[in-house]
Design a protein around this motif. Sequence first.
Motif, short mmCIF file in Angstrom:
data_model
loop_
_atom_site.label_atom_id
_atom_site.label_comp_id
_atom_site.label_asym_id
_atom_site.label_seq_id
_atom_site.Cartn_x
_atom_site.Cartn_y
_atom_site.Cartn_z
N CYS A 28 30.50 37.03 -12.11
CA CYS A 28 29.69 37.60 -11.05
C CYS A 28 30.56 37.91 -9.83
O CYS A 28 31.54 37.23 -9.56
CB CYS A 28 28.60 36.62 -10.61
SG CYS A 28 27.32 36.34 -11.84
N SER A 29 30.17 38.96 -9.10
CA SER A 29 30.81 39.19 -7.82
C SER A 29 30.34 38.10 -6.87
O SER A 29 29.32 37.45 -7.10
CB SER A 29 30.40 40.56 -7.27
OG SER A 29 29.03 40.54 -6.89
N ASP A 32 26.77 38.68 -5.90
CA ASP A 32 25.84 38.38 -6.98
C ASP A 32 25.66 36.87 -7.13
O ASP A 32 24.55 36.38 -7.35
CB ASP A 32 26.35 38.97 -8.29
CG ASP A 32 26.19 40.48 -8.36
OD1 ASP A 32 25.28 41.01 -7.70
OD2 ASP A 32 26.99 41.14 -9.07
N SER A 35 23.48 35.34 -4.39
CA SER A 35 22.06 35.68 -4.44
C SER A 35 21.45 35.44 -5.81
O SER A 35 20.31 35.87 -6.06
CB SER A 35 21.87 37.15 -4.05
OG SER A 35 22.65 38.00 -4.86
N ALA A 36 22.17 34.74 -6.69
CA ALA A 36 21.67 34.50 -8.04
C ALA A 36 20.32 33.79 -8.00
O ALA A 36 20.15 32.78 -7.32
CB ALA A 36 22.67 33.69 -8.83
N LYS A 99 23.40 39.34 -1.11
CA LYS A 99 23.80 40.62 -1.67
C LYS A 99 23.25 41.77 -0.84
O LYS A 99 23.92 42.77 -0.59
CB LYS A 99 23.34 40.73 -3.11
CG LYS A 99 23.80 42.01 -3.81
CD LYS A 99 23.43 42.01 -5.28
CE LYS A 99 23.96 43.27 -5.98
NZ LYS A 99 23.65 43.27 -7.42
#
Length: 722
Positions: A28-29, A32, A35-36, A99
Motif C-alpha cells: 500500500c502507499s 492508502d 486510510s485503510a 488519503k
Amino acid sequence: MKTSTVSATRRGFLIGATLTGGALLVGCSPADALSAGSKVKPGAFGPFIKIAADGAVTVVNKHIEFGQGSHAGIAAIVAEELGADWDKVRVEQAPANAKLYGNPLLGLQLTGGSTAIASSWTPLRNAAAAARAMFVQAAAAKWNVPAGEITVADGVVRHAASGKSAGFGELVADAAQVTPPQSPTLKDPKTFTLVGTDRVRRKDALVKATGQATFTQDVRLPNMLIAMVARPERFGAKVASFDAAQARKVPGVVDVFQIPTGVAVVAQNTWAAKQGRDALKVVWDDAKAETRGTDQLLAEYRELAAGEAVPDGLEWEAFETRGTAPAAGGQVLEATYDFPYLAHAAMEPMNCVAEIGNGKRKLTFGSQAPTLDQLNAAKILAALPGSIEIETVYAGGSFGRRANFSSDYVADCLHVAKKTNGRPVKLVWTREDDMAAGHYRPLVHHRVRVVTDAEGFPVSWTHRIVTQSIMKGSPMPTKGVDQSSVEGVGGSPYLKATPHVDAQVLHTDVGVPVLWWRSVGHTHTAYVMEHTIDQLARKAGKDPLEYRRALLTKAGANRHLAVLNLAAEKAGWTNPAPAGVSRGLAVHESFGSVVAEVAEVQVTDGAPKVGRIVAAIDCGTAISPNQVASQVEGGVCYGLSAVLYGQITLKDGRVEQTNFDGYRVLRNSEAPTVETYILPQAAGAPPTGVGEPGTPPIGPAVANAILAATGQPQLSLPMVKA
C-alpha cells in the motif's frame, strides 16, 4: 508546530503503526495505509466541494477550527476560484481520511506548523477550478454555445451573447455528470474580487457568539457516561495499588478500574466522577519517575553548556558550522539565556467522547491530528486506522497540545470505553489535570559568545543550546539534528553575515513530556538572536535598526529588511518616543513568513508595561487581511503572556502550577494596542504561515525596549518573577 520533521519519516511511522491486530498492510502507499478501512467517499465535485440543489456551496475543511479562523480563508479560496456567491458558502469539517484530506506539507491529516492556508492554496484552487469547468461544460452543452464564452461569478453561470444564465442549483445535476478536468485553468489572480479583501470574514462568529457551536463538552449522547482519571504527580510513575472502596460509595459512580496511565472513575455525571476520583486512595510506584526539580535541571543545563563532561549516551550535534575562528578578536560579548517549561493553557482542557462497540468505533472531539489519533486508536482497538471514525468538532484552542504522538487523552478515553459495555463515554480533564499533565514547551538554556570586528559587527559566533528533543523517541524520529530545537538559530541571516560560526545542540534525557508549542523552537531562538543583536548594537554604539539593516543587507535578507523598514516607519522609530516610554524592535522568520515588531514599553519599579506594538508581516497573499491581523494580535498577546509571566516549575518532580492562580496569563487590561501592517505582494503570491509567526518577535522586542530603558539585558524568563 514544526513541518519539515514530520513528512520525512512518515513511512517509518506507518510500518509500526499499521501492525494493528496482526494486520500488516503490504504493497500500500502511505496514504492508502493510513486510510485503510475508511468508508469515506468523495462526491461528484471531489472531496472538498459539495453543491446542493439550491446552489449552496459547502467547502469541506480538512483543518480543525480551534480559534484561528483559517476556515474562512479556506472557504474564500474555493469561492474565488469557483465563482461562488460568498454569502451562500458554508464550511463543514472533513472526516478523518489521510488519503483524501492529508496535509501535503506534513504528510498526515494534521493542522499545525501554520500550514492550513499554505497547504490548501494550490489543491483548493485546482479543485474549485475543476468544479467551475464542470459547470461551464454543462451549460455549454445545454445551451449549445461555446464554452469559452461562458463566465461564472457569484454563483451564476452566464453566456452574455445569448443572454442565458443559470444558478448553480439549476445546473448542478448536469455538472455532476461531467468528468472533472485533470489540469483545470486557474483564474488570473489579478482578477480576484474576494481573496485579499475584508469581505473574507469568519463563518463561525454567529454560532460561537450565540452558544450554538458544538464543542466536545457540549456533546450529549444517550446513556453516556463521564470519566475522569487519577494520574500520578510525577512523570513516569505507575500505579502500585489503589483502594476504590470510598470512591464506589459516591452517588453516581458506576465503576472504578485501572488503565495504563492511572485509575479511571466512571460515573453518571461530571461531578460524581470528580468526587469519586477525589475519594480514591492510590499508591504510586515512583521507581522510574522523574524526581528532579527545574532548578536542578537548569543547573545541569548550564554546566553542560559551559563545557562540563557530557553524560554517557548524549553528544553535542553541530547544526551550523562555517569558517575558522579568528586568531585574535576585537570585543567579546558573552550571554546565557534561560527559558522555562511552558504549558499550552488552551481555554478548553483536553476531552474526548468515544463510542466503542455495537458496531461502532467512533470518536467525537476536537481532533488536531486525525491521522495520529486514528493510528493510536487502531493500536488500542486492534483495527485498521481508517475504520476509526472521527467527528471533529470545534475546540477551544490548542497551540499544539491536541496533536501529540501518543494521543494521550484520546487513548485514555478509549481504554475507558473498552470497559463500559458499549455505552458512550466522555473523558473530562479539569484545568488542574491539563496544567499538570505535561507536554510542555521544553526547558531550554542557550550560551552565546560573539567576537566583533573594529566596527562592532560579528566575525565569530559560538552558540550552544541545551534542551530536550521533541522528536527524540517519538514514532517519527528525525534523522540528524532535531530542527524543532534549533530553528531560528540555524539559517539565521545574522549567522549568514558572520564569517565564523560554531553552533551546536545537546539534547538531554529528562522524564518530562515535551511538545511543540505555538511557534515551537522559534519561541526561544528568536529571543536569543534578537536580544543578542541589540546588545551587540549598543556595545558598538550603533542604533539597533541601523545595525540590523547592515547585517541583513550583508546576508541578502531582503524580506527581513522590507518588514523591518515597514514596522520602523509605522512606529515612528526615528522620532522621539513618548515621555517615559522606550522602544525595542525585533524581526524574525518562521513558518515561511517574516514578522517585525516594535514594542513601546514603560518600566516602573522594574516591571514592564507594554502599551503599543507595531507589527509588519510578509505572509505572501493575505487571503483574509482581517484574519491575518487577528492572528498577529493573538500571537503577540500569547507570546507576551509567556515572556512576562509564563513558567511551569517542578519541585522534586512535581508540577507546582496547576491553575491560572499559579500560571498567570496576560489580563485584558494588560493587552497592548497592536497595529498590523501587511507587506503588499505580487498578485498570486503563495500564502505562507500566519498563526504562529507573530509570537516569536514579541519577547525580544520587549526585552530590547527594557534594555534601551535600563541598560540591563533580560536573560532569564519570565521577566516578572512570582
